[in-house]
Design a protein around this motif. Structure first.
Motif, PDB file in Angstrom:
ATOM      1  N   ASP A 170     -22.614 -30.131 -31.501  1.00 45.16           N
ATOM      2  CA  ASP A 170     -22.056 -29.834 -32.511  1.00 45.16           C
ATOM      3  C   ASP A 170     -21.379 -31.116 -33.504  1.00 45.16           C
ATOM      4  O   ASP A 170     -20.803 -31.827 -32.960  1.00 45.16           O
ATOM      5  CB  ASP A 170     -20.686 -28.971 -32.151  1.00 45.16           C
ATOM      6  CG  ASP A 170     -19.774 -28.419 -33.346  1.00 45.16           C
ATOM      7  OD1 ASP A 170     -20.211 -28.877 -34.414  1.00 45.16           O
ATOM      8  OD2 ASP A 170     -18.813 -27.709 -33.304  1.00 45.16           O
ATOM      9  N   ALA A 187     -18.109 -32.257 -35.414  1.00 42.19           N
ATOM     10  CA  ALA A 187     -17.373 -30.976 -34.764  1.00 42.19           C
ATOM     11  C   ALA A 187     -16.025 -30.726 -35.582  1.00 42.19           C
ATOM     12  O   ALA A 187     -15.872 -29.627 -35.606  1.00 42.19           O
ATOM     13  CB  ALA A 187     -17.495 -31.033 -33.690  1.00 42.19           C
ATOM     14  N   GLY A 238     -13.593 -27.886 -34.226  1.00 43.61           N
ATOM     15  CA  GLY A 238     -14.410 -27.015 -33.636  1.00 43.61           C
ATOM     16  C   GLY A 238     -14.416 -25.622 -34.087  1.00 43.61           C
ATOM     17  O   GLY A 238     -14.547 -24.587 -33.121  1.00 43.61           O
ATOM     18  N   ALA A 250     -19.079 -32.087 -28.549  1.00 40.54           N
ATOM     19  CA  ALA A 250     -18.763 -32.259 -29.904  1.00 40.54           C
ATOM     20  C   ALA A 250     -18.936 -33.652 -30.287  1.00 40.54           C
ATOM     21  O   ALA A 250     -18.387 -34.499 -29.384  1.00 40.54           O
ATOM     22  CB  ALA A 250     -17.285 -31.674 -30.132  1.00 40.54           C
ATOM     23  N   TYR A 258     -15.564 -27.140 -25.452  1.00 42.02           N
ATOM     24  CA  TYR A 258     -16.400 -28.279 -25.230  1.00 42.02           C
ATOM     25  C   TYR A 258     -16.603 -28.767 -23.619  1.00 42.02           C
ATOM     26  O   TYR A 258     -15.746 -29.019 -23.204  1.00 42.02           O
ATOM     27  CB  TYR A 258     -16.176 -29.334 -26.100  1.00 42.02           C
ATOM     28  CG  TYR A 258     -16.364 -28.883 -27.801  1.00 42.02           C
ATOM     29  CD1 TYR A 258     -17.708 -28.666 -28.265  1.00 42.02           C
ATOM     30  CD2 TYR A 258     -15.234 -28.769 -28.526  1.00 42.02           C
ATOM     31  CE1 TYR A 258     -17.799 -28.353 -29.643  1.00 42.02           C
ATOM     32  CE2 TYR A 258     -15.409 -28.570 -29.757  1.00 42.02           C
ATOM     33  CZ  TYR A 258     -16.604 -28.290 -30.455  1.00 42.02           C
ATOM     34  OH  TYR A 258     -16.707 -27.737 -31.672  1.00 42.02           O
TER      35      TYR A 258
END
Length: 215
Positions: free
Chosen positions: A68, A71, A74, A90, A107
């Motif tokens: 990600d 990120a 999130g 992340a 994560y």
């Protein structure tokens, strides 16, 4: 959208669009981390993380690892994990945003890094790479895609959003032409960044979602 008397402790979208350097980003998102989800994302009806997660679920079978990219707090992972189980890492420039993301428990690990510099990640690490809101008006330009592609394995899926206003002017269109020998199955989808609850100033802002695989 800015209000009279607003300070850097009251971040907003106009300030985010005005960012120019990595340090600008660190300062703004340090102030924004705790209120980002319940303030900006909720108030602006921020759609991109959900759309990226939906596209990943439509195409990708998992289980990862998925990176990600940028990120933030999130939000992509919030939506991804409603649709399946993935190993997700992340990456973000802001330790404060990563701390907020970490607290959600989504994560496998977090990586604090600046995408304008080489990443301390091995070649061919990731099976998929997703991103929402990273390639926009700020300091991360199209050249960062070289490093992002390097750390993905052959066949890896990418679902990346790019602010439509800067797709041509900042060189993203030209960069995708340059990357043609390295990527395949390229598709672009134009989407609204925000939903119906967004303020008038940015209600019609659009993004290009680039979907492709590394050759």
């Amino acid at each position: 959208m800015s209000r009279k008397g607003e300070t850097m402790t009251d971040p907003d979208l106009d300030k985010a669009y005005a960012l120019q350097t990595p340090d600008d980003n660190r300062r703004l998102y340090a102030d924004w981390a705790k209120s980002y989800d319940t303030g900006f994302a909720a108030d602006m009806d921020y759609q991109l993380p959900r759309l990226v997660a939906l596209l990943l679920a439509e195409i990708y079978q998992g289980p990862g690892p998925v990176l990600d990219l940028g990120a933030g707090t999130g939000l992509i992972a919030d939506n991804m994990l409603m649709r399946g189980s993935f190993d997700i890492d992340a990456l973000d420039i802001s330790p404060e945003m990563l701390a907020t993301a970490t607290a959600k428990g989504h994560y496998r690990r977090t990586i604090e890094a600046d995408l304008t510099r080489p990443l301390d990640i091995a070649d061919g690490t990731y099976d998929a790479v997703v991103s929402s809101g990273t390639f926009t008006h700020g300091h991360v330009g199209p050249d960062a895609l070289d490093e992002v592609i390097r750390i993905a394995r052959s066949g890896a899926l990418f679902v990346l959003t790019i602010n439509a206003e800067h797709f041509e002017t900042r060189g993203f269109a030209a960069k995708f032409e340059e990357l043609a020998p390295k990527i395949g199955d390229l598709e672009h989808r134009s989407v609204n960044i925000y939903g119906g609850k967004a303020t008038a100033d940015h209600r019609d802002d659009q993004a290009d979602i680039a979907i492709f695989r590394k050759r």
